[in-house]
Design an enzyme around this catalytic site. Structure first.
Site, mmCIF file in Angstrom:
data_model
loop_
_atom_site.group_PDB
_atom_site.id
_atom_site.type_symbol
_atom_site.label_atom_id
_atom_site.label_comp_id
_atom_site.label_asym_id
_atom_site.label_seq_id
_atom_site.Cartn_x
_atom_site.Cartn_y
_atom_site.Cartn_z
ATOM 1 N N LYS A 101 0.884 -1.178 0.220
ATOM 2 C CA LYS A 101 0.129 -0.098 -0.087
ATOM 3 C C LYS A 101 1.024 1.204 -0.100
ATOM 4 C CE LYS A 101 -4.634 -1.277 1.730
ATOM 5 N NZ LYS A 101 -4.149 -2.907 2.142
ATOM 6 N N GLU A 123 -10.222 7.677 4.369
ATOM 7 C CA GLU A 123 -10.879 6.856 5.291
ATOM 8 C C GLU A 123 -10.127 5.586 5.528
ATOM 9 O OE1 GLU A 123 -11.905 7.024 2.044
ATOM 10 O OE2 GLU A 123 -11.322 4.925 1.746
ATOM 11 N N SER A 388 1.526 -9.771 -0.971
ATOM 12 C CA SER A 388 1.244 -8.247 -1.010
ATOM 13 C C SER A 388 1.714 -7.588 0.328
ATOM 14 C CB SER A 388 -0.074 -8.199 -1.299
ATOM 15 O OG SER A 388 -1.163 -8.888 -0.386
HETATM 16 C C1 LIG Z 1 -4.886 -3.835 1.564
HETATM 17 C C2 LIG Z 1 -4.362 -4.892 1.451
HETATM 18 C C3 LIG Z 1 -4.669 -5.843 0.320
HETATM 19 C C4 LIG Z 1 -5.915 -5.503 -0.482
HETATM 20 O O1 LIG Z 1 -5.936 -4.385 -1.301
HETATM 21 P P1 LIG Z 1 -5.602 -4.533 -3.218
HETATM 22 O O2 LIG Z 1 -6.068 -3.022 -3.263
HETATM 23 O O3 LIG Z 1 -6.712 -5.540 -3.424
HETATM 24 O O4 LIG Z 1 -4.415 -4.973 -3.202
HETATM 25 C C5 LIG Z 1 -4.035 -6.993 0.039
HETATM 26 N N1 LIG Z 1 -3.028 -7.267 0.756
HETATM 27 C C6 LIG Z 1 -2.510 -6.631 1.742
HETATM 28 C C7 LIG Z 1 -1.341 -7.146 2.653
HETATM 29 C C8 LIG Z 1 -3.192 -5.458 2.205
HETATM 30 O O5 LIG Z 1 -2.893 -4.813 3.156
#
Ligand SMILES: *Cc1c(COP(=O)(O)O)cnc(C)c1O
Length: 405
Positions: A101, A123, A388
Site C-alpha cells: 500500500k 478513510e 502483498s
Molecule cells: C489492503 C491489502 C490488500 C488488498 O488490497 P488490494 O487493493 O486488493 O491490493 C491485499 N494485501 C494486503 C497485505 C493489504 O494490506
C-alpha cells in the site's frame, strides 16, 4: 499481443480513456462539487507524472525510503513439497511498513506536495490504508486526517496507535453503523469543504477517475520490477502469476508488468465461508455490473441493488466491488478470477510460514493458497505469487481463532 479487440502493445496508452473508462467500466459518478476537485487532480497528475523531476524524486524515495526494489524469493521447500512446479514470491512484505500500500500512498502524497496541498485525507477500515498514508504524510511533512468508524477504532487499536504515533489525526465517525461506509461519507464531506488545501487519497484502484488509473500507475512498479527480476533469475517468464484481489491494487500492480506477455494471469477472490451472499467477497466471480462509490464496475448487490454486506477473514479483501480495470480484464478473459475459502487460506498461511520462514498477511495467503492448488494441476512450469504483505498484523487473531497448526 491481442485479446479480442484490445491490443496490449498499446494498452496503457489507451486504457483508461480520457474520461476514465476501461471499456464500459470506470468513469466518475460523483456530485458536481466533487467533479471540480477530481478534474484538478486529473489535470495535475497528467502534467506532473510526466515531469522528470517527479519521476526522479519518486524513484529516489522508493530506493532510499521504501527499500525498493523488493526481491523475488524462490520458495524451494514449498515447490518441492508440491512436486514439479517452481513457485516464487515477489516480496512486497519487505516494502517499508510491510505491504504494497505504501507504493501508491507515497505517489499520492508526492503528488499532493507538487500540487501545493497542505493536507491528505482518507478513510480507513482496518487501518492498513490509514497507516500507509500517515507514513507518507509524515515523510513529506503533510497534515493527515484519517476518518475511521468508532466500531473499527475499537477493533483496530494497534493501527490507531500507529497512525497517532506517526502524527495523523484519527477522526472518529459515530453515526450510522460507525464503520467503513460512514467513514467514507465523512471523509468525502470534509474533502469537498476544503479541496483547495487538501487531496483525498484513495486506498486502492477504486473510486472515481483518476484514482483507478493513478493508483495502478504507482503500483505498476511491482510488475515492472518483477518481470525484470524473474527473467534475470530464471532466463524465462513465469508461466503463471497470481495475486489476491480486494479493491485490486496489488494485483493490477503485478499484472501491469505481464499483460502483454504470454503469461497466465490469475486474480484470487475471497470465498470466505461459502457461496451464500454475505459469506464471501468474491464480487468478480459472483457479482454483476453496477455503480458504487463513484465508479461503474462489477459488484455484489443486495435485493435493492445496493452494495451487499460482504465477509472475508482478510479485512483488506472485505469489499463488495473491485476496480473497474479488473472488471474489464475479467470480461475480456485476459485475467482469470477464481476463489479460495477461509480454510484453504489458513492452511496456506501456516504452510508458507513453516516451510519458508515467511509469515504472510491473510490477504496474501489467499494468493499462496491458490498457487498451491494451481501447482498441483499444472504439473510443470513456474508460478510467481505477489506476496502483498506480511502477517504480523494477523497473528493475534489467527492464534486466538485457530491455535497453532
Ligand atoms: C489492503 C491489502 C490488500 C488488498 O488490497 P488490494 O487493493 O486488493 O491490493 C491485499 N494485501 C494486503 C497485505 C493489504 O494490506
Amino acid at each position: 499481443m491481442k485479446y479480442g479487440n484490445v491490443d496490449f502493445d498499446t494498452y496503457f496508452k489507451n486504457y483508461p480513456d480520457k474520461d476514465g473508462y476501461f471499456g464500459k467500466y470506470g468513469g466518475a459518478y460523483i456530485p458536481d462539487e466533487l467533479k471540480a476537485a477530481m478534474n484538478e487532480i486529473t489535470d495535475a497528475y497528467f502534467t506532473i507524472c510526466k515531469s522528470s523531476k517527479f519521476i526522479n524524486e519518486l524513484h529516489r524515495i522508493r530506493k532510499e525510503f521504501q527499500g525498493r526494489p523488493t526481491p523475488i524469493s524462490y520458495l524451494e521447500h514449498l515447490s518441492k513439497k508440491i512436486g514439479q512446479v517452481q513457485i516464487y514470491a515477489k516480496r512486497e512484505d519487505l516494502n517499508h511498513t510491510g505491504a504494497h500500500k505504501l507504493n501508491h500512498c507515497m505517489g499520492e502524497a508526492l503528488l499532493a506536495k507538487y500540487m501545493g496541498k497542505k493536507k491528505v485525507i482518507a478513510e480507513t477500515g482496518a487501518g492498513q490504508h490509514g497507516v500507509a498514508l500517515a507514513t507518507a504524510a509524515a515523510y513529506f511533512g503533510l497534515e493527515c486526517d484519517i476518518y475511521m468508524g468508532a466500531v473499527d477504532i475499537k477493533k483496530q487499536a494497534p493501527n490507531v496507535a500507529r497512525m497517532k504515533i506517526l502524527g495523523a489525526n484519527v477522526i472518529e465517525v459515530t453515526n450510522g453503523l460507525a464503520t467503513l461506509k460512514e467513514a467514507v461519507d465523512a471523509a468525502f464531506t470534509a474533502y469537498m469543504k476544503d479541496y483547495k488545501n487538501c487531496i483525498y487519497c484513495i486506498g486502492s484502484v477504486v473510486g472515481p477517475h483518476p484514482f483507478p488509473m493513478m493508483v495502478r500507475d504507482f503500483q505498476s512498479i511491482v510488475g515492472i520490477e518483477a518481470r525484470e527480476q524473474f527473467i534475470e533469475m530464471t532466463s524465462e517468464l513465469p508461466d503463471a502469476i497470481i495475486a489476491c484481489v480486494g479493491g485490486g491494487s496489488n494485483a493490477i500492480g503485478l499484472f501491469a508488468g505481464f499483460l502483454n506477455e504470454p503469461v497466465e494471469i490469475y486474480g484470487v477472490e475471497p470465498l470466505g465461508k461459502g457461496t451464500t451472499l454475505g459469506e464471501h467477497a468474491a464480487n468478480l466471480t459472483y457479482g454483476s455490473e453496477g455503480i458504487m462509490h463513484g465508479f461503474n464496475s462489477i459488484m455484489l448487490k443486495d435485493e435493492n441493488g445496493n452494495p451487499a454486506p460482504v465477509y472475508s477473514i482478510a479485512s483488506g479483501l472485505d469489499y463488495p466491488s473491485s476496480g473497474p480495470e479488473h472488471a474489464f480484464l475479467h470480461d475480456l478473459g485476459r485475467v482469470k478470477y477464481d476463489v479460495v475459502n477461509d480454510e484453504e487460506t489458513i492452511d496456506a498461511f501456516f504452510t508458507l510460514s513453516k516451510l519458508e520462514g515467511i509469515i504472510p498477511a491473510i490477504e496474501s495467503a489467499h494468493a499462496v493458497a491458490y498457487a498451491i492448488k494451481l501447482a498441483k494441476k499444472m504439473k510443470k512450469g513456474s508460478i510467481l505469487i505477489n506476496l502483498s504483505g506480511r502477517g504480523d498484523k494477523d497473528i493475534d487473531y489467527i492464534i486466538e481463532r485457530y491455535g497453532i497448526r
